[in-house]
Every structure is written in C-alpha cells, then in structure tokens.
Design a protein around this motif. Structure first.
Motif, mmCIF file in Angstrom:
data_model
loop_
_atom_site.group_PDB
_atom_site.id
_atom_site.type_symbol
_atom_site.label_atom_id
_atom_site.label_comp_id
_atom_site.label_asym_id
_atom_site.label_seq_id
_atom_site.Cartn_x
_atom_site.Cartn_y
_atom_site.Cartn_z
ATOM 1 N N LYS A 1 0.829 -1.206 0.000
ATOM 2 C CA LYS A 1 0.000 0.000 0.000
ATOM 3 C C LYS A 1 0.865 1.257 0.000
ATOM 4 O O LYS A 1 0.502 2.262 -0.605
ATOM 5 N N GLU B 1 -5.017 -3.322 0.322
ATOM 6 C CA GLU B 1 -5.517 -3.085 1.672
ATOM 7 C C GLU B 1 -4.358 -3.224 2.639
ATOM 8 O O GLU B 1 -3.638 -4.230 2.618
ATOM 9 N N ALA B 2 -4.197 -2.230 3.518
ATOM 10 C CA ALA B 2 -3.054 -2.217 4.425
ATOM 11 C C ALA B 2 -3.072 -3.393 5.394
ATOM 12 O O ALA B 2 -2.045 -3.804 5.900
ATOM 13 N N LEU B 3 -4.238 -3.939 5.662
ATOM 14 C CA LEU B 3 -4.310 -4.956 6.697
ATOM 15 C C LEU B 3 -4.485 -6.370 6.138
ATOM 16 O O LEU B 3 -4.909 -7.272 6.827
ATOM 17 N N GLN C 1 1.627 10.787 11.346
ATOM 18 C CA GLN C 1 1.691 9.795 12.433
ATOM 19 C C GLN C 1 2.920 8.897 12.317
ATOM 20 O O GLN C 1 3.445 8.457 13.320
ATOM 21 N N LEU D 1 5.717 8.341 15.152
ATOM 22 C CA LEU D 1 6.111 7.032 15.669
ATOM 23 C C LEU D 1 7.634 6.891 15.635
ATOM 24 O O LEU D 1 8.230 6.334 16.549
ATOM 25 N N ARG E 1 9.562 -3.394 17.512
ATOM 26 C CA ARG E 1 8.584 -2.337 17.783
ATOM 27 C C ARG E 1 7.417 -2.434 16.812
ATOM 28 O O ARG E 1 6.254 -2.362 17.209
ATOM 29 N N ALA E 2 7.745 -2.575 15.526
ATOM 30 C CA ALA E 2 6.703 -2.652 14.499
ATOM 31 C C ALA E 2 5.830 -3.880 14.738
ATOM 32 O O ALA E 2 4.608 -3.827 14.604
ATOM 33 N N MET F 1 5.187 -5.259 17.538
ATOM 34 C CA MET F 1 4.345 -5.038 18.704
ATOM 35 C C MET F 1 3.078 -4.292 18.279
ATOM 36 O O MET F 1 1.982 -4.564 18.752
ATOM 37 N N ALA F 2 3.258 -3.339 17.354
ATOM 38 C CA ALA F 2 2.117 -2.545 16.908
ATOM 39 C C ALA F 2 1.258 -3.326 15.924
ATOM 40 O O ALA F 2 0.042 -3.210 15.926
ATOM 41 N N LEU F 3 1.889 -4.110 15.080
ATOM 42 C CA LEU F 3 1.164 -4.769 14.005
ATOM 43 C C LEU F 3 1.730 -6.167 13.817
ATOM 44 O O LEU F 3 2.617 -6.391 12.995
ATOM 45 N N PHE G 1 4.221 5.187 22.471
ATOM 46 C CA PHE G 1 4.455 4.734 21.089
ATOM 47 C C PHE G 1 3.381 3.724 20.696
ATOM 48 O O PHE G 1 2.744 3.823 19.660
ATOM 49 N N LEU G 2 3.178 2.767 21.606
ATOM 50 C CA LEU G 2 2.239 1.693 21.316
ATOM 51 C C LEU G 2 0.816 2.223 21.165
ATOM 52 O O LEU G 2 0.054 1.785 20.318
ATOM 53 N N ALA H 1 0.605 3.887 17.811
ATOM 54 C CA ALA H 1 0.617 2.879 16.750
ATOM 55 C C ALA H 1 -0.735 2.166 16.706
ATOM 56 O O ALA H 1 -1.291 1.900 15.643
ATOM 57 N N GLU I 1 -7.078 2.508 10.522
ATOM 58 C CA GLU I 1 -7.025 1.773 9.264
ATOM 59 C C GLU I 1 -8.117 0.695 9.243
ATOM 60 O O GLU I 1 -8.757 0.484 8.224
ATOM 61 N N ARG J 1 -14.993 0.666 3.845
ATOM 62 C CA ARG J 1 -14.908 0.268 2.440
ATOM 63 C C ARG J 1 -15.660 -1.034 2.196
ATOM 64 O O ARG J 1 -16.356 -1.177 1.194
#
Lengths: 198, 341
Positions: free
Chosen positions: A7, A37-39, A81, A85, A106-107, A109-111, B136-137, B140, B147, B154
C-alpha cells in the motif's frame, strides 16, 4: 508480504505520479483489481513484479524510487503519524540510529505479522555509523537512506548518508548504509510532544 | 547503606519528591516541578492531596501507608482548564533514614491527557522509563485502529453496492425477480400492510426484436421502465421479472378500482408508438391484477400465480387489456370477465 508495504508503494506512486500511472503499473505487474488493503497479506512475488513495473514506468532505478519513498513516508503531511512514531525512538538523531535495532520488534508489537527489516548498528569511528540491514526484499537500505535524510532534518542534525547496493544474503538481502553525523544541532528540531496533537 | 546526592536522585527519578521528617518538601524531580512548581518552604500538605485512599497529608499518616500504592493529586498543578480535573498520579512512599520519606510518582493508566496538558517530551522522562514506549504503542494502536475503521467502511460500501447490483435489472435499472421475491416475502411476513399486485406482459414485443433487432428491443424495454416508474408512487415496487415481463406491487392499496385505473393508464401509455431510429415501435400490454385483501390467508406464491392466471386470461381474450383475478373459493374458481381498454 504485508499489505502495508504494498500500500505504501501504491500511495506513493499515486501521490507523486497520479492514479493513471499506478493503473498502468498494476496492469504491467498483473496485479489483482482494486486498491491494496493495508491490513491484508499479499504474495511476495506480486510485490517484486510491482517493483519491476514501477521502475519501468517511472523510468528510474527502483532503488532511487525506494529512497524517495523512505523520505516521503516521513514528510508527507497525511502520514504525520509515521513521523511521530519514529520520533518515539529517541531524543536525538543518534538515539534514533541506535534504536534501529529495535525497529523490527517495535513494528511487530504494533502490528503483528508485519515483516520490517532487521537493522544492526555499529560506530567504527566517532560520528560514523554503519547500519546493516537484513530483509526478505532488496531495498531496505534505500528506504532507510531516504527516511534518515528526512529524520535528520526533523531532529535538526546535519548528516551525510551513503547506501551500498543490496546484496543477496541467506534467504534475503542485506544492505549497508553509512551515516556520518557532522552536527547534532545544525538547526532547531521540529516540535515533538508526547501526548500528540489535539 | 548508600548515600545519594538528592540532585542525582532528582535526575534519576524525575517524578520523585523528597520529604524531610518535619514534612517539608526539600527536593522535587524536574518533571514533577514542571507540572506543579514548588517552593522551598512548602510542606507536604501544601503540595499533595491523597485521594485514594483518602487521608490527611501528614508524615505520620504517610508512614503508616508505605506498603501500598497511593493515588494523589498535585495541589499546585498548572494548566488545568476550567472544566478539567487535576491529574491523578500513582505514588509509592519509601521511608528513609532520619524520618525522611521518598515519594516516587508516575502517571496512571492513560498518561495521554497529562502529557498533552503539560506538553511533556521524551526529555521529561527517564531514559529507561517505559512510558515513552507505552505512548508509542498507543499511537501505533490508533493508527492501526483507524485503518481498520477505514477498511470496515470500504467493505460496508462494497457490500451495499453488491447488494444493490444483485437486486437490480441491469438494462432497465428496475428491481429484478430476486428483489421482488424478497420484497413479497417481507410483505407477507409483516402481515399488516394490504397491497395490490400487478403482473404485466408486453404484447407484440417479440416482433420488434425480430424485425428491428435486440438494440431496438432494449430501447423499448428502457422506455417501458420509464413509463412504469412514472405511473407508480415512490414507495411502490416495480421489477422486471423476465424478458418482457414486469411485476408491480402497490403498497397500502386496498381499492381494486384504483388498480384497474392504473392498469388502463399503463396500457394506454404503452400503446403510444416508441421511436427507434425513425421506426415507430408499437406494443401494448396484458395485465393481471390481484389484491392481498382478497385472501384470508396471505400466501404470496398463490397471489403471484393468481395474477399470472389473470394475465393469461387477458392474453386469451385478445391482449391489450387487464383482468382482475378472483381467488378460488371452496374449490370453485371465480373470475370476473376481462375488460378491454
């Protein structure tokens, strides 16, 4: 391949070159109909085809495009954003460099499920940093180069950045980026308050 | 026993307060002092309010509560807006030598508001404090949630479009057979609303397709759709249920005479020649009508088949007319004579 990465390429091309060019690239790469789609997850081979097709259509080496993408994700106003981050990584640009080895975790943990590059940092001489990346795709160094240029500006630091070409290593690719920090506080940094903007 | 210079302590723990045995605040961490400025002669009761558990701010009371987490507010907190509450902080008290007490404070579960209020930055936290990672979390997480919301919007939009397409006849834009079945089933379920059902089959349509081609036929069908839409009210249902077949449902209609008038008007309009590239296309229509209040028990399949039978009665009697079905009563089929227009 995590959809967020596909994306990002899509949004960048549309923002910088317009939706028609992106439609052509998608057709060239035999990509499925519609927007990414990002997810969602996509086939890694598709991402490689999109990279090739983007280089052809935009008539520039894909690594140059990746460097621009790295810069764009840190400076494009709707992606503020992302810049925020990254600023959580540390108080100074050097803190940011030394936190790159935490970026992958870190990434995650978020996703959960996102596969960002692994980075290792060394400082062979004072003020000279070697950042080595390992990723399942070529180009991590190029993206990092663009992002570090943007973030150096954000932190107000004066730096010189050079990236080597991606080389195959193990199952993926490795890159080395050399960063020379000339001046920590060359100009005033952009504001960053922790609580965010209201 | 180790000795620590209070200024080092204030740097290592930017949210600490050092209380002397007499209750004076002798040192404050830099961040705490930023949130609530304190003077050299301030005592504990000038600076703190213990809210949970609630007790008077004095040293003896505090010494009895060094084993549990306390919640406090800072009396001199700055930047509190008119309708806003003071920031609530967590705190732990540690007894030191010579009757002193060290208070270590931290933000509560969601530090976001306090951080915004006092415009705190990473500099205001210890380098090893995980609060920054928590923030941060949180950010995020917000990005990911946003999203997800967009994705969900959508998908909802795509679902609606697909539903609309699945219920629409592509050529005429009228509803299709499937949509009509769903609509009738819903009417039958509600059991309240009386309605009239009309089944229309075009007359002489096949000859237009045969002589002028399908493009002409399609054009005629589009014109027919326009006529039908014009002859019904906004909430009535019009569907193209077959090649040249249409069904109309008139919601809230109990008067068969109204249905007859509408049928006659529709046939009248259908008989006006429709122009196709200079050719005058002439068609008409045969109609069968039935009403939900003809029946004691509402069975939409039966209504549809009765309207259908009435339609073929119209065809049999020479087309270009409407017939009202009278449902079978006690095994005997009763039907009034078809009326020519």
């Amino acid at each position: 391949m995590h959809g967020l990465i596909c994306k990002t390429l899509e949004e960048f091309v549309i923002d910088q070159h317009g939706p028609q060019i992106w439609s052509q690239i998608r057709r060239d790469a035999d990509a499925p109909y519609g927007r990414f789609e990002a997810l969602r997850n996509y086939d890694a081979a598709l991402m490689l085809r999109l990279m090739d097709a983007s280089g052809e259509r935009l008539n520039r080496p894909i690594m140059v495009i990746f460097e621009d993408i790295g810069h764009w994700i840190c400076t494009h106003p709707p992606l503020e954003q992302v810049r925020r981050l990254i600023r959580f990584s540390g108080r100074t640009f050097v803190d940011l460099l030394y936190s790159l080895d935490e970026l992958h975790d870190r990434a995650r943990m978020a996703l959960p499920g996102i596969d960002l590059p692994h980075f290792e940092i060394a400082e062979p001489d004072p003020g000279i940093f070697h950042v080595t990346s390992q990723w399942s795709f070529p180009g991590a160094g190029a993206v990092l180069t663009g992002s570090l240029r943007a973030m150096a500006d954000d932190y107000g630091a004066l730096v010189l950045i050079d990236a080597d070409r991606s080389r195959p290593k193990g199952d993926g690719w490795t890159d080395q980026v050399t960063v020379q920090v000339i001046e920590h506080a060359f100009h005033a940094p952009r504001e960053f308050t922790l609580g965010g903007v209201t | 026993m180790i000795g620590i210079d209070p200024s080092v302590l204030a740097k290592a723990m930017p949210m600490m307060l050092l209380l002397e045995a007499d209750g004076r605040v002798s040192h404050a961490g830099a961040t705490l002092a930023r949130i609530a400025p304190m003077g050299a002669d301030d005592g504990i009761a000038d600076v703190l309010r213990f809210v949970s558990p609630n007790f008077a701010a004095d040293m003896d009371a505090l010494r009895d509560r060094t084993d549990r987490r306390l919640k406090v507010e800072l009396l001199r907190e700055t930047r509190i807006g008119a309708d806003e509450r003071a920031t609530r902080l967590r705190c732990m008290a540690f007894p030191l030598a010579e009757g002193r007490i060290l208070l270590n404070l931290s933000f509560s579960a969601d530090p976001g508001e306090a951080l915004r209020r006092h415009r705190l930055t990473a500099q205001d936290f210890s380098e090893v404090d995980p609060t920054v990672d928590l923030l941060f979390l949180k950010e995020a997480h917000d990005v990911v949630l946003t999203e997800f919301e967009r994705l969900s919007d959508r998908l909802e939009q795509a679902r609606r479009t697909a539903e609309e397409e699945a219920a629409t006849d592509k050529l005429t834009g009228l509803r299709n057979r499937r949509a009509m079945d769903v609509y009738l089933a819903r009417l039958a379920d509600s059991r309240k609303q009386p309605f009239g059902l009309m089944h229309l089959d075009l007359d002489f349509f096949k000859s237009i397709n045969d002589s002028l081609g399908h493009a002409a036929g399609d054009h005629v069908l589009e014109e027919v759709a326009r006529i039908l839409r014009a002859e019904v009210r906004r909430d009535d249902m019009v569907a193209r249920t077959g090649g040249d077949e249409f069904m109309l449902v008139f919601a809230d209609c109990t008067e068969v005479e109204i249905m007859r008038r509408i049928a006659a008007r529709i046939i009248g309009r259908l008989e006006k020649p429709i122009d196709w590239q200079g050719h005058a296309c002439r068609i008409s229509g045969s109609i069968g009508i039935t009403m939900s209040n003809f029946y004691d028990k509402l069975d939409t399949r039966r209504l549809v088949s009765d309207a259908d039978r009435a339609l073929y009665e119209s065809k049999r009697c020479g087309r270009a007319r409407h017939t009202v079905a009278v449902p079978t009563i006690a095994g005997r089929r009763v039907s009034d004579a078809p009326r020519p227009v």
